[in-house]
Design an enzyme around this catalytic site. Sequence first.
Site, PDB file in Angstrom:
ATOM      1  CD  GLU A  93      42.954   8.423   7.964  1.00  0.00           C
ATOM      2  OE1 GLU A  93      42.531   9.156   7.039  1.00  0.00           O
ATOM      3  OE2 GLU A  93      43.455   7.310   7.764  1.00  0.00           O
ATOM      4  CB  CYS A 143      32.373   4.857   7.134  1.00  0.00           C
ATOM      5  SG  CYS A 143      30.886   5.523   6.326  1.00  0.00           S
ATOM      6  CB  CYS A 176      31.573   4.713  -0.623  1.00  0.00           C
ATOM      7  SG  CYS A 176      30.112   5.562   0.006  1.00  0.00           S
ATOM      8  CB  CYS A 230      35.377   5.717   0.656  1.00  0.00           C
ATOM      9  SG  CYS A 230      35.791   6.461   2.247  1.00  0.00           S
ATOM     10  CB  CYS A 275      38.294   9.459   3.947  1.00  0.00           C
ATOM     11  SG  CYS A 275      37.804  11.176   3.917  1.00  0.00           S
TER      12      CYS A 275
END
Length: 349
Positions: free
Chosen positions: A90, A110, A114, A117, A335
């Site tokens: 993205e 990732c 987190c 997220c 995100c």
Amino acid sequence: MGLSALERWAQDQGQSAFRGRQLHDWLYAKGAQNLEAITVLPKAWRQVLQANPPAGANDWLGRSQELHRSVARDGTTKLLLGTADGLSLETVGIPSSDRLTVCVSSQVGCPMACRFCATGKGGLQRSLALHEIVDQVLRVREVMEKRPSHVVFMGMGEPLLNIDAVLAAIDCLCTDLGMAQRQITVSTVGVPKTLPTLAELALERLGRAQFTLAVSLHAPDQQLRESLIPTAHAYPLEALLEDCRRYVAITGRRVSFEYILLGGLNDQPRHAEALAQLLRGFQSHVNLIPYNPIEEEEFQRPTPQAVAAFKAGLMARHVAVSVRASRGLDADAACGQLRRRLAVSPVSG
């Protein structure tokens, strides 16, 4: 590839250096998406190149494929882009009256996990190559028909786990697209012992480190931070802040700190007081980010009153602070949201 590299590459292909200069112009100024579009190159040479793409790529230009486009009422435009190996990433164009900011990804997925997220929910697939990072800026420029003024590495991924490509992308954006380092921000949640390395490599490879380093804290104490960022258990706040001090000493640049406000969890006056205490001695700036909800978690957006009170609490303790305006909430702008939600297929027309 930069201008001199393209000139050498053209000569290695049996062409004159002038062909490399033409390629540079068509790649960066004109934004060519395929070799057929670069009509100034000899047709026979284009045909040879098209028949012999580099290993692992669809063609020599390395442009991505637009898989989906989502445009919010405020003009924020999120693009889902497809890579040559079938993955998706993205990037977001965020317009305002006087600027166009591109939020770029540095990885597909990732590993930092987190909780707030969406990207971290799917784990890491791989880091992005230099051309895949720069292509995001070119894509947003084409779609929004405006020259980007700022780039922020705040999309998918942890930039400090892809330092070489990120620094190379900064070099390309400045040298080939005419941006200034001060228009670029690199955001990190923190990877042990990497901040001094980033500082040293930036000076070595870029000649100076004038981009903004934004460190994501999101909590004023270690226990709360670990509950939000599971990987933080390996990087205590004290160690992270010490590395920030070393970064400042090496580069001479201040550090910006990001703090996502989660309603009722880390947005109370006592948290503001603790954060101000934590950052004493830093010439720094705090960027407050009201939470952008995702489906997988039950975190709440803070109330406007809580945001205002938190900001006032920091200002009262002489901490420079700003609140990031929420953009694109109606277009899955957080995100990883769009990528996780869509069963992607190429856009038509």
